[in-house]
Design a protein around this motif. Structure first.
Motif, short mmCIF file in Angstrom:
data_model
loop_
_atom_site.label_atom_id
_atom_site.label_comp_id
_atom_site.label_asym_id
_atom_site.label_seq_id
_atom_site.Cartn_x
_atom_site.Cartn_y
_atom_site.Cartn_z
N THR A 16 38.79 46.81 36.57
CA THR A 16 39.13 48.05 37.04
C THR A 16 37.79 48.45 37.58
O THR A 16 36.30 48.68 36.51
CB THR A 16 39.73 49.14 36.69
OG1 THR A 16 39.44 48.26 35.38
CG2 THR A 16 41.41 48.46 36.20
N GLY A 17 37.53 49.36 38.69
CA GLY A 17 36.69 49.35 39.43
C GLY A 17 35.00 49.01 39.67
O GLY A 17 34.06 49.12 39.60
N ASN A 18 35.27 47.64 39.35
CA ASN A 18 33.91 46.41 39.84
C ASN A 18 33.47 46.16 38.37
O ASN A 18 32.12 46.33 38.65
CB ASN A 18 33.78 46.74 40.65
CG ASN A 18 34.75 46.63 42.65
OD1 ASN A 18 35.18 46.13 42.11
ND2 ASN A 18 33.64 45.91 43.50
N ARG A 19 34.32 46.78 37.18
CA ARG A 19 33.36 46.42 36.03
C ARG A 19 34.35 45.46 35.25
O ARG A 19 35.14 45.12 35.14
CB ARG A 19 33.38 47.57 35.44
CG ARG A 19 32.72 47.52 34.17
CD ARG A 19 32.27 49.38 33.68
NE ARG A 19 30.51 49.48 34.23
CZ ARG A 19 30.10 50.62 33.60
NH1 ARG A 19 30.84 50.92 32.67
NH2 ARG A 19 29.42 50.97 34.07
N CYS A 20 33.14 44.33 34.29
CA CYS A 20 33.88 43.88 34.04
C CYS A 20 34.26 44.14 32.16
O CYS A 20 33.29 45.09 31.21
CB CYS A 20 32.97 42.11 33.76
SG CYS A 20 33.57 41.39 32.22
N SER A 21 35.52 44.43 32.19
CA SER A 21 35.90 44.54 30.35
C SER A 21 35.32 43.50 29.40
O SER A 21 35.47 44.26 28.21
CB SER A 21 37.77 44.40 30.43
OG SER A 21 37.55 42.96 30.34
N PHE A 22 34.40 42.42 29.43
CA PHE A 22 34.19 42.05 28.52
C PHE A 22 32.63 41.97 28.29
O PHE A 22 31.82 43.24 26.91
CB PHE A 22 33.84 40.37 28.86
CG PHE A 22 35.73 39.80 28.97
CD1 PHE A 22 36.20 39.50 27.43
CD2 PHE A 22 36.11 40.21 30.10
CE1 PHE A 22 36.81 38.63 27.42
CE2 PHE A 22 37.38 38.97 29.29
CZ PHE A 22 37.80 39.09 28.68
#
Length: 355
Positions: A16-22
């Motif tokens: 979400t929001g062009n951000r990797c959650s990892f």
């Protein structure tokens, strides 16, 4: 999609929001929200291929076309409706048999007919060749997001946003005796690409946008015409020859027949730029195009210069420029050997014992 930083396979809810959650790092392009279905890794791969691994530099317009090739080749007419029409038609037909309602068969037949029509239209190429993102919008919709995320354009892509390539730009190599000839090209992006590669300076070519601007260049050398391979190109070359009588005018763009024979060459069309009836009449009168080629051009199809392989475009223009300026260079070298193009240097000391 694959995260361009940590290479994790990300679900929609994980980015979400062009951000990797990892890795918690931002990326520029999401294929679900980008109109060209792009991701950062694909942009990097395509850029590396266009620049030949960083050997040459390209302009944003060349990257735009390369990233649009798939959408240009494939028809998107009725995309999303084709499967729905067939599925709904089959469902309605099933209900009509179960409920013993023959009237529903008419609705089913209508839906299946619509689906068949869409399938035929896609098969013949309706909707193909029209860019999903225009050349003008590419900078904002794709490169703008890339610049905001990474602070610069992809490696090897020239930033031409603030450049101005005015008319009759001299591009003579240092030490050259003068301008060997003129390149007429109205696509400023292509001129910037050739200039960045040093091609104009190497062959002593000045750049102009029209035959009228050529007259302002202090050269009587050959005139090279570089134009998109379209209907306008054929007529423009003729106008250059008529406007500059006595000058050698060479069409430097690849022939239409050659490009159409190449399976990897992808044309595009602009419905708003179809040649009018008068233009088609003049094209037909030239006698250089087959009826099938005239019909193709009349529909607005074209091969833009920015759509050609950058390495191949450089090679073609370099070869043509070398051939047409070779005689000029030989004449200049002979003149220089005779001293006509050199100034005498400062007098040195006289011989020992002399005055």
């Amino acid at each position: 999609m694959i995260c361009p930083h940590c290479e994790q396979n990300l679900l929609r809810k994980q980015r979400t929001g062009n951000r990797c959650s990892f890795c918690k790092r931002d990326y520029a392009l999401d294929p679900k929200t980008n109109p060209l279905g792009l991701n950062d890794l694909r942009v990097r791969r395509v850029t590396a291929a266009l620049t030949d691994g960083g050997r040459i530099r390209i302009v944003p317009e060349q990257l735009w076309y390369a990233l649009s090739r798939k959408r240009l080749r494939d028809s998107e007419f009725g995309q999303g409706c084709l499967g729905g029409a067939f599925a709904l038609g089959a469902f309605v037909a099933f209900v009509s048999f179960v409920a013993e309602a023959p009237v529903l068969l008419l609705a089913s037949a209508a839906l299946l007919l619509v689906g068949s029509g869409i399938a035929v239209a896609r098969a013949v190429g309706v909707g193909a060749g029209v860019p999903r993102v225009s050349r003008e919008d590419f900078a904002a919709q794709v490169l703008g997001a890339w610049r905001r995320t990474y602070g610069s354009l992809p490696p090897g892509v020239l930033d031409t946003s603030g450049s101005t390539h005015g008319p009759a730009v001299p591009a003579v190599a240092p030490g050259a005796a003068g301008t060997a000839g003129v390149l007429i090209c109205r696509d400023r992006a292509v001129v910037a690409f050739l200039d960045a590669a040093g091609l104009l300076a190497r062959h002593g070519l000045a750049s102009a946008r029209s035959p009228e601007e050529v007259r302002a260049v202090p050269s009587s050398g050959p005139v090279l015409v570089l134009h998109d391979v379209d209907a306008e190109r054929e007529l423009f070359v003729r106008r250059v020859r008529e406007t500059l009588p006595g000058r050698t005018v060479v069409d430097a763009a690849p022939p239409l027949r050659t490009l159409r024979a190449r399976p990897n060459a992808v044309p595009y069309r602009d419905p708003g730029r179809k040649p009018d009836a008068e233009a088609m009449r003049l094209l037909s009168g030239l006698g250089t195009l087959t009826p099938e080629e005239l019909k193709w051009l009349g529909k607005g199809w074209r091969y833009p210069l920015v759509g050609l392989s950058p390495a191949r475009l450089l090679a073609v223009v370099d070869r043509v420029a070398g051939q047409v300026t070779r005689r000029v260079d030989e004449d200049r070298r002979r003149a220089a050997a005779l001293g006509f193009l050199t100034w005498p240097g400062p007098a040195g000391p006289g011989p020992v014992g002399g005055p």
